[in-house]
Write an enzyme that holds these catalytic residues in place. Structure first.
Site: not given
Ligand code: AP5
Ligand code: MG
Length: 205
Positions: A13, A88, A122, A152, A163
């Site tokens: 994402k 979410r 990552r 992270r 997660r």
């Molecule tokens: P990346 O692009 O970083 O993936 P992502 O989908 O953004 O994954 P996240 O882990 O950031 O999502 P998340 O939802 O768990 O975390 P968030 O920060 O939102 O890519 C991942 C890896 O793959 C990278 O190394 C990249 O290089 C690689 N990659 C990407 N595309 C690729 C491809 N095509 N092929 C190969 N490799 C590839 O949330 C964190 C925490 O915050 C949550 O757990 C929660 O506690 C809180 N939070 C955030 N938003 C909310 C909400 N709305 N409500 C409640 N709590 C929330």
């Molecule tokens: Mg992300």
């Protein structure tokens, strides 16, 4: 254009949001990124959020909804915005629908067995939030801003498993939610990064 990116942790994402927001000149709003900035700045909100994030749990809806509501009223959202990691839960989606319209919801699909490897390799830039993977980026610093990359805290194996469970329980139901509302665009995220970007652009146009 107002967009939402859906998908499990590690789906890409953030990686795709950065590219798509730049292409359409809309604001990239990552709720995870906003919470990590609060933690870095040692704010009361950051302290509250950290307890949830470190367990791989969701931060309470009341906290997140207020944060997003004020963020999308900022000047840089006039042209549109891309929500990365919000909504979410169904409660968050209902609250968003009260505030604004959404044009499309992009669901990035990646087989579950690929996600852990993506997340555990990552490395993030503390400056611009860019994500890299150790298999494709050997340098210790960010290509764009030169800052030293970090891993992270919530990318540890035990937290990642939680997660994924939380995603299945709380967030995956939003796929049907937005499909029923005629907003859903599904793309295959199990491909080269550029290929995924092309699929999203094609789907949106
Ligand atoms: P990346 O692009 O970083 O993936 P992502 O989908 O953004 O994954 P996240 O882990 O950031 O999502 P998340 O939802 O768990 O975390 P968030 O920060 O939102 O890519 C991942 C890896 O793959 C990278 O190394 C990249 O290089 C690689 N990659 C990407 N595309 C690729 C491809 N095509 N092929 C190969 N490799 C590839 O949330 C964190 C925490 O915050 C949550 O757990 C929660 O506690 C809180 N939070 C955030 N938003 C909310 C909400 N709305 N409500 C409640 N709590 C929330
Ligand atoms: Mg992300």
């Amino acid at each position: 254009m107002n967009l939402i990116f859906l998908g499990p942790p590690g789906a890409g994402k953030g990686t795709q949001a950065e590219r798509i927001a730049e292409r359409y000149q809309i604001a990239h709003i990552s709720t995870g990124g906003m919470l990590r900035a609060e933690i870095r700045n040692a704010t009361p909100l950051g302290a509250e959020a950290k307890a949830y994030i470190d367990k791989g749990a969701l931060v309470p809806d009341s906290v997140i909804i207020g944060m997003v509501e004020s963020r999308i009223q900022k000047e840089d959202c006039k042209n549109g915005f891309l929500l990365d990691g919000f909504p979410r839960t169904t409660a968050q989606a209902d609250a968003l629908a009260e505030i604004t319209d959404v044009d499309a919801v992009v669901d990035i699909e990646v087989p579950f067995e690929r996600l852990v490897a993506r997340i555990s390799g990552r490395r993030m830039c503390p400056g611009c939030g860019a994500a890299y993977h150790v298999t494709t980026h050997s340098a210790a610093t960010c290509d764009k801003c030169g800052e030293t990359l970090y891993q992270r805290d919530d990318d540890r194996e035990e937290t990642v498993q939680n997660r994924l469970v939380v995603y299945e329980e709380k967030t995956a139901p939003l796929i049907a939610y937005y499909r029923e509302r005629g907003k859903l665009l599904t793309v295959n995220g199990d491909a080269e990064i550029d290929t995924v970007t092309d699929s999203i652009v094609k789907g949106l146009s």
